[in-house]
Design an enzyme around this catalytic site. Structure first.
Site, PDB file in Angstrom:
ATOM      1  N   LYS A  73       0.864  -1.184   0.000  1.00 31.75           N
ATOM      2  CA  LYS A  73       0.000   0.000   0.000  1.00 31.75           C
ATOM      3  C   LYS A  73       0.891   1.221   0.000  1.00 31.75           C
ATOM      4  O   LYS A  73       2.034   1.162   0.458  1.00 31.75           O
ATOM      5  CB  LYS A  73      -0.888   0.022   1.256  1.00 31.75           C
ATOM      6  N   GLY A  93     -24.219   3.036   1.534  1.00 30.58           N
ATOM      7  CA  GLY A  93     -23.393   3.548   0.438  1.00 30.58           C
ATOM      8  C   GLY A  93     -24.153   3.441  -0.866  1.00 30.58           C
ATOM      9  O   GLY A  93     -25.033   2.569  -1.034  1.00 30.58           O
ATOM     10  N   GLY A 146     -22.129   4.236  -3.897  1.00 29.30           N
ATOM     11  CA  GLY A 146     -21.024   4.562  -4.789  1.00 29.30           C
ATOM     12  C   GLY A 146     -20.747   3.399  -5.721  1.00 29.30           C
ATOM     13  O   GLY A 146     -21.638   2.596  -6.030  1.00 29.30           O
ATOM     14  N   ASN A 147     -19.489   3.292  -6.139  1.00 31.86           N
ATOM     15  CA  ASN A 147     -19.126   2.278  -7.132  1.00 31.86           C
ATOM     16  C   ASN A 147     -19.477   0.859  -6.674  1.00 31.86           C
ATOM     17  O   ASN A 147     -20.129   0.107  -7.399  1.00 31.86           O
ATOM     18  CB  ASN A 147     -17.633   2.398  -7.434  1.00 31.86           C
TER      19      ASN A 147
HETATM   20  P1  NAD Z   1     -17.371   5.546  -3.457  1.00 29.68           P
HETATM   21  O1  NAD Z   1     -16.621   6.753  -3.054  1.00 29.68           O
HETATM   22  O2  NAD Z   1     -17.685   5.307  -4.897  1.00 29.68           O
HETATM   23  O3  NAD Z   1     -18.777   5.493  -2.672  1.00 29.68           O
HETATM   24  C1  NAD Z   1     -18.888   5.655  -1.299  1.00 29.68           C
HETATM   25  C2  NAD Z   1     -20.367   5.764  -0.954  1.00 29.68           C
HETATM   26  O4  NAD Z   1     -20.490   5.769   0.464  1.00 29.68           O
HETATM   27  C3  NAD Z   1     -21.031   7.044  -1.463  1.00 29.68           C
HETATM   28  O5  NAD Z   1     -22.330   6.750  -1.912  1.00 29.68           O
HETATM   29  C4  NAD Z   1     -21.102   7.903  -0.213  1.00 29.68           C
HETATM   30  O6  NAD Z   1     -22.174   8.832  -0.264  1.00 29.68           O
HETATM   31  C5  NAD Z   1     -21.352   6.845   0.839  1.00 29.68           C
HETATM   32  N1  NAD Z   1     -21.068   7.246   2.204  1.00 29.68           N
HETATM   33  C6  NAD Z   1     -19.999   7.918   2.674  1.00 29.68           C
HETATM   34  N2  NAD Z   1     -20.138   8.140   3.995  1.00 29.68           N
HETATM   35  C7  NAD Z   1     -21.311   7.578   4.355  1.00 29.68           C
HETATM   36  C8  NAD Z   1     -22.026   7.450   5.578  1.00 29.68           C
HETATM   37  N3  NAD Z   1     -21.534   7.944   6.711  1.00 29.68           N
HETATM   38  N4  NAD Z   1     -23.218   6.817   5.572  1.00 29.68           N
HETATM   39  C9  NAD Z   1     -23.725   6.314   4.429  1.00 29.68           C
HETATM   40  N5  NAD Z   1     -23.103   6.395   3.253  1.00 29.68           N
HETATM   41  C10 NAD Z   1     -21.909   7.014   3.214  1.00 29.68           C
HETATM   42  O7  NAD Z   1     -16.547   4.320  -2.836  1.00 29.68           O
HETATM   43  P2  NAD Z   1     -16.514   2.822  -3.327  1.00 29.68           P
HETATM   44  O8  NAD Z   1     -15.442   2.652  -4.352  1.00 29.68           O
HETATM   45  O9  NAD Z   1     -17.886   2.347  -3.631  1.00 29.68           O
HETATM   46  O10 NAD Z   1     -15.951   2.091  -2.014  1.00 29.68           O
HETATM   47  C11 NAD Z   1     -16.785   1.823  -0.897  1.00 29.68           C
HETATM   48  C12 NAD Z   1     -16.010   0.997   0.115  1.00 29.68           C
HETATM   49  O11 NAD Z   1     -15.543  -0.202  -0.470  1.00 29.68           O
HETATM   50  C13 NAD Z   1     -14.757   1.658   0.708  1.00 29.68           C
HETATM   51  O12 NAD Z   1     -14.626   1.215   2.042  1.00 29.68           O
HETATM   52  C14 NAD Z   1     -13.632   1.074  -0.123  1.00 29.68           C
HETATM   53  O13 NAD Z   1     -12.388   1.078   0.586  1.00 29.68           O
HETATM   54  C15 NAD Z   1     -14.135  -0.335  -0.292  1.00 29.68           C
HETATM   55  N6  NAD Z   1     -13.560  -1.022  -1.459  1.00 29.68           N
HETATM   56  C16 NAD Z   1     -13.713  -0.502  -2.701  1.00 29.68           C
HETATM   57  C17 NAD Z   1     -13.180  -1.177  -3.787  1.00 29.68           C
HETATM   58  C18 NAD Z   1     -13.369  -0.659  -5.198  1.00 29.68           C
HETATM   59  O14 NAD Z   1     -12.969  -1.359  -6.125  1.00 29.68           O
HETATM   60  N7  NAD Z   1     -13.999   0.485  -5.407  1.00 29.68           N
HETATM   61  C19 NAD Z   1     -12.471  -2.372  -3.609  1.00 29.68           C
HETATM   62  C20 NAD Z   1     -12.341  -2.896  -2.315  1.00 29.68           C
HETATM   63  C21 NAD Z   1     -12.891  -2.203  -1.249  1.00 29.68           C
END
Ligand code: NAD
Length: 429
Positions: free
Chosen positions: A108, A220, A222-223
């Site tokens: 990391k 959440g 997001g992605n």
């Molecule tokens: P993102 O930034 O696309 O989305 C995050 C979402 O969480 C958003 O909708 C945001 O509004 C919401 N959010 C933030 N704070 C919040 C709260 N207090 N209550 C409710 N919703 C809240 O992020 P992502 O890529 O979807 O990643 C989400 C999680 O998954 C993270 O913990 C990330 O480390 C983990 N993760 C992501 C990936 C990846 O490929 N994107 C891979 C492994 C792990």
């Protein structure tokens, strides 16, 4: 004044490791080797700002273990970055790659900075400066970075360009998360969320539940969450609520619609940060509830896909007895006390290192395609992802059943023993 020690993710990562080391009966040398990173770099990155002054940033790269292959892990830009956070995340990457059995180790990186305070050109200089400091210690066959918190495909391209300038020649496999058409892989966008659902599908089968008879509530939007919802609905499931963060109010809200949310409708009123427009949601018939209400919905599946430390000692009693499965899309969403309660309740836990491993698995596919300089169709990528995730899920659930282990423990046992074995076979210990 409180005497409670502030939360430290590396302490937590080491405690988790100690627990598994105990279960496996690891010897002292193996423990000493795996409890700490193999290599750590901490360096200064001087960056010329647009106003002509120079600011010096601090960067980190930690390679926790590379016995199973080149180490792999993202680079975060965050004002609160610390060496310990990077160490913990590097260790978790080692276990994640091992549990899905891809030939990679864990690493990391991070920079203490807030990209919001930097222009695009300053960010470019920071990315290039980061790579210049570490270029001799990373590379396609040693350590492969990727995007993470507040870094994007654009940052990866600048880093790749600098790496290629330092070393000469093209080396697209040096970094993943590149845009499609510039060495990126189709399916990467979907990979983490779909991977979560491949695992949920396995859990449903094991519990003899039909997807169409289940409901889910998601933290959440997001992605990860959006793609998980997409595939879960495709296999017949119903999502009753999603929650997200409102940038303007600096608070979270839960959006509920019964019998279930309409994904296309919600996506149309969501910004690029995963925030849903409250007024428009009300107009579409959604109840807008406090942010933590996603946790207390009467559903069979909870899918935390936002942040760490969300299901805790303070709110665990609000999780309904209807909940049969928790799929950790986010990293570390369940605190240790809540985890113990869920274990005692017999909830089927799909732990983060397994549930969200689809992302790194697809990054590995990106590297493979870069090495061949030949790119697969999206169906091929997602088909391979399904097979990898399903195989990993079955290996973990079979061990859990056979040894009567909690799923989290079973996933850790598989991951740590694979890494320990690789270290032994190499003659390191
Ligand atoms: P993102 O930034 O696309 O989305 C995050 C979402 O969480 C958003 O909708 C945001 O509004 C919401 N959010 C933030 N704070 C919040 C709260 N207090 N209550 C409710 N919703 C809240 O992020 P992502 O890529 O979807 O990643 C989400 C999680 O998954 C993270 O913990 C990330 O480390 C983990 N993760 C992501 C990936 C990846 O490929 N994107 C891979 C492994 C792990």
């Amino acid at each position: 004044m409180s005497t409670r020690k502030p939360f430290n993710s590396f302490d937590m990562a080491q405690e988790q490791f100690d627990h598994v080391a105990g279960l496996l009966g690891l010897d002292r040398a193996t423990i000493d080797l795996l409890r700490w990173p193999l290599r750590e770099y901490s360096f200064a990155i001087p960056v010329r700002l647009d106003d002509g002054t120079t600011r010096v940033f601090r960067g980190f790269r930690v390679q926790h273990n590379d016995a199973r292959g080149p180490s792999k892990g993202g680079i975060r830009f965050h004002p609160a970055e610390t060496m310990d956070t990077v160490r913990a995340l590097a260790m978790w990457m080692t276990w994640k790659c091992a549990v899905v059995d891809i030939p990679l180790g864990g690493a990391k990186g991070g920079v203490i900075c807030d990209p919001h305070d930097l222009s695009q050109r300053e960010q470019e200089r920071l990315c290039r400066g980061y790579v210049r400091q570490i270029a001799k210690n990373v590379g396609p066959v040693t350590d492969v970075p990727a995007p993470d918190v507040m870094t994007s495909a654009q940052h990866m391209l600048w880093m790749l360009d600098e790496f290629e300038t330092v070393h000469g020649g093209k080396a697209p496999g040096f970094i993943t998360g590149k845009p499609v058409g510039m060495g990126g892989s189709l399916g990467r966008k979907e990979a983490t969320g779909y991977g979560v659902v491949f695992a949920i599908r396995g859990a449903l089968k094991e519990l003899e539940l039909r997807p169409q008879d289940t409901r889910a509530s998601v933290q959440g939007f997001g992605n990860v969450a959006q793609h998980a919802i997409e595939l879960y609905q495709q296999i017949g499931g119903t999502v009753v609520a999603v929650s997200c963060w409102d940038q303007q109010d600096q608070t979270a809200y839960t959006f509920r619609k019964l019998p279930g949310v309409d994904l296309a409708e919600l996506r149309a009123i969501t910004d690029r940060f995963g925030g849903i427009d409250r007024e428009k949601a009300r107009d579409c018939g959604y109840d807008v509830l406090p942010g933590d209400q996603w946790l207390e919905q009467e559903v069979e599946i909870l899918l935390p896909a936002a942040l760490e430390h969300q299901i805790t000692a303070d709110n665990i009693e609000r999780v309904r007895p209807t909940v049969r499965i928790i799929a950790e899309g986010a990293n570390g969403p369940t605190g240790p006390i809540a985890d113990q309660v869920l274990k005692e309740r017999g909830v089927f836990m799909i732990p983060d290192l397994l549930a969200n491993a689809g992302g790194v698995t697809c990054s590995y596919f990106e590297q493979v395609q870069n090495n061949m300089n030949y790119y697969w169709e999206k169906d091929e990528v997602l088909g391979k992802l399904d097979r990898k995730m399903t195989a990993a899920f079955l290996a973990v659930s079979e061990l859990a059943r056979k040894e009567n282990l909690y799923m989290r423990d079973a996933a850790y046992v598989i991951a740590v023993s694979r890494v320990a074995e690789a270290c032994r076979e190499r003659g390191w210990i």
